[in-house]
Design a protein around this motif. Structure first.
Motif, PDB file in Angstrom:
ATOM      1  N   THR A 152       0.835  -1.204   0.000  1.00 60.01           N
ATOM      2  CA  THR A 152       0.000   0.000   0.000  1.00 60.01           C
ATOM      3  C   THR A 152       0.867   1.251   0.000  1.00 60.01           C
ATOM      4  N   TYR A 153       1.891   1.249   0.849  1.00 59.55           N
ATOM      5  CA  TYR A 153       2.795   2.404   0.907  1.00 59.55           C
ATOM      6  C   TYR A 153       3.507   2.608  -0.429  1.00 59.55           C
ATOM      7  N   HIS A 154       4.020   1.537  -1.007  1.00 58.51           N
ATOM      8  CA  HIS A 154       4.710   1.648  -2.293  1.00 58.51           C
ATOM      9  C   HIS A 154       3.751   2.082  -3.396  1.00 58.51           C
ATOM     10  N   GLY A 155       2.487   1.638  -3.311  1.00 53.34           N
ATOM     11  CA  GLY A 155       1.500   2.087  -4.279  1.00 53.34           C
ATOM     12  C   GLY A 155       1.286   3.598  -4.202  1.00 53.34           C
ATOM     13  N   LEU A 156       1.230   4.136  -2.977  1.00 48.39           N
ATOM     14  CA  LEU A 156       1.103   5.589  -2.806  1.00 48.39           C
ATOM     15  C   LEU A 156       2.319   6.301  -3.376  1.00 48.39           C
ATOM     16  N   TRP A 157       3.497   5.742  -3.130  1.00 47.62           N
ATOM     17  CA  TRP A 157       4.734   6.343  -3.659  1.00 47.62           C
ATOM     18  C   TRP A 157       4.704   6.348  -5.185  1.00 47.62           C
ATOM     19  N   ASP A 158       4.283   5.229  -5.779  1.00 50.73           N
ATOM     20  CA  ASP A 158       4.228   5.140  -7.243  1.00 50.73           C
ATOM     21  C   ASP A 158       3.247   6.154  -7.821  1.00 50.73           C
ATOM     22  N   LEU A 159       2.083   6.292  -7.178  1.00 51.92           N
ATOM     23  CA  LEU A 159       1.091   7.250  -7.658  1.00 51.92           C
ATOM     24  C   LEU A 159       1.645   8.671  -7.648  1.00 51.92           C
ATOM     25  N   GLY A 160       2.367   9.013  -6.572  1.00 56.34           N
ATOM     26  CA  GLY A 160       2.966  10.341  -6.506  1.00 56.34           C
ATOM     27  C   GLY A 160       4.115  10.504  -7.485  1.00 56.34           C
ATOM     28  N   PHE A 161       4.943   9.487  -7.616  1.00 60.37           N
ATOM     29  CA  PHE A 161       6.097   9.539  -8.517  1.00 60.37           C
ATOM     30  C   PHE A 161       5.653   9.726  -9.958  1.00 60.37           C
ATOM     31  N   LEU A 162       4.568   9.060 -10.340  1.00 58.69           N
ATOM     32  CA  LEU A 162       4.049   9.156 -11.708  1.00 58.69           C
ATOM     33  C   LEU A 162       3.074  10.316 -11.869  1.00 58.69           C
ATOM     34  N   GLN A 163       2.916  11.121 -10.816  1.00 63.52           N
ATOM     35  CA  GLN A 163       2.067  12.323 -10.825  1.00 63.52           C
ATOM     36  C   GLN A 163       0.595  11.999 -11.098  1.00 63.52           C
ATOM     37  N   LEU A 164       0.147  10.880 -10.570  1.00 68.54           N
ATOM     38  CA  LEU A 164      -1.257  10.535 -10.656  1.00 68.54           C
ATOM     39  C   LEU A 164      -2.051  11.117  -9.494  1.00 68.54           C
TER      40      LEU A 164
END
Length: 328
Positions: free
Chosen positions: A32-44
């Protein structure tokens, strides 16, 4: 064969569903934490929630839960005597996976690759923690406290050398996507060892040891916990692939990076002599102006003309904030 007495510890090598369930829960939290990081990293998302103060607290709690379980597992597997073959095989798998993570992130994120993340810390802590499985519990508990407190007591600029970053005893923070240094995190492993040493004699015949996963969700979590290394290695590439596909369809969130831009703008403006309140107003004005002019969120470097226009908008916004001109 006689049955184990109620006071005897569980036999080494026997899987405890409750412990695997705890690992599975930690894996779910990590994903879940990594999913949040990915969403922010990809500017979603408008901002990277994983990098906010609550997100950082969550990251520390998740890492701490894994390392506490490492200490507990060391005792349950080796408390009756070191089982060298399984121990060395596990160490080799984790160490090899850590090197794989370093190599992969060195290619994908060369400026912030992972040189001592959670897997590196688990491998080193497993090796360093093994003697503490057999030392008196008070010694292990004192060592745990000392290791966890060391960064507050020992921190020194001389320990900021890149070769010593893995210790965590310097004053600076390295630029890396995952950093779990030995100090203070090895202390959490030692705490797990001390906790398991105290609890182990009481585990045999207990409800925790007897419990078995029955429903589908619990069995799935237990299965993931039993194969935690494989799940760890696979989940992030899968999440990144899914979210990368999503961003190609939807594009970035229209407000992605907005909060960070305003914060950085206001800080730079104040540092160069601007009045703090005017800088905050100008930050909002400039972000809005860039979006109106189509200069926001393209992901491409500005041309000379676009850069000049952006600087002009910024100057007009600051003058407006000081009351010397109308907003653009």
């Amino acid at each position: 064969m006689p049955a184990s007495s109620p006071s005897s510890p569980p036999p080494p090598g026997r899987r405890i569903d409750a412990l695997d369930l705890a690992r599975g829960a930690a894996l779910a939290a990590m994903a879940t934490y990594h999913g949040l990081w990915d969403l922010g990293f990809l500017q979603l998302t408008p901002q990277n929630l994983a990098l906010t103060p609550p997100g950082r607290v969550a990251a520390h709690l998740i890492a701490g839960s894994f390392l506490l379980l490492v200490g507990i597992g060391l005792v349950l597997a080796n408390g009756g005597g070191v089982r060298w073959r399984p121990f060395l095989w596990r160490l080799a798998r984790i160490g090899g996976a850590a090197l794989l993570i370093t190599a992969a992130t060195r290619i994908a994120f060369p400026q912030s690759y992972i040189f001592f993340g959670i897997l590196h810390c688990i491998a080193a802590s497993s090796l360093l923690g093994l003697p503490f499985v057999f030392l008196p519990v008070p010694v292990t508990a004192l060592a745990a406290a000392a290791v966890m407190l060391a960064p507050q007591v020992v921190a020194h600029p001389l320990l900021d050398a890149p070769a010593l970053y893995f210790l965590g005893l310097g004053r600076g923070l390295p630029d890396t996507n995952d950093w779990v240094p030995l100090f203070p995190w090895f202390g959490v492993v030692l705490a797990g060892i001390a906790l398991a040493r105290i609890a182990r004699p009481r585990l045999a015949g207990s409800a925790i040891v007897r419990w078995r996963a029955r429903n589908g969700a619990a069995r799935g979590a237990v299965l993931a916990g039993r194969h935690s290394l494989a799940v760890y290695l696979v989940h992030q590439p899968v999440l990144l692939a899914l979210f990368t596909g999503l961003v190609t369809l939807t594009g970035p969130h229209p407000k992605a990076g907005l909060a960070g831009f305003r914060k950085d703008y206001a800080a730079n403006c104040t540092r160069t002599g601007g009045e703090p309140q005017a800088c905050r107003i100008a930050a909002r004005c400039t972000a809005d102006a860039l979006r109106r002019e189509g200069l926001w969120g393209s992901g491409k470097p500005y041309s000379a003309e676009q850069r000049a226009r952006a600087q002009s908008l910024s100057q007009l916004c600051y003058e407006a904030a000081e009351g010397t001109a109308a907003p653009p």
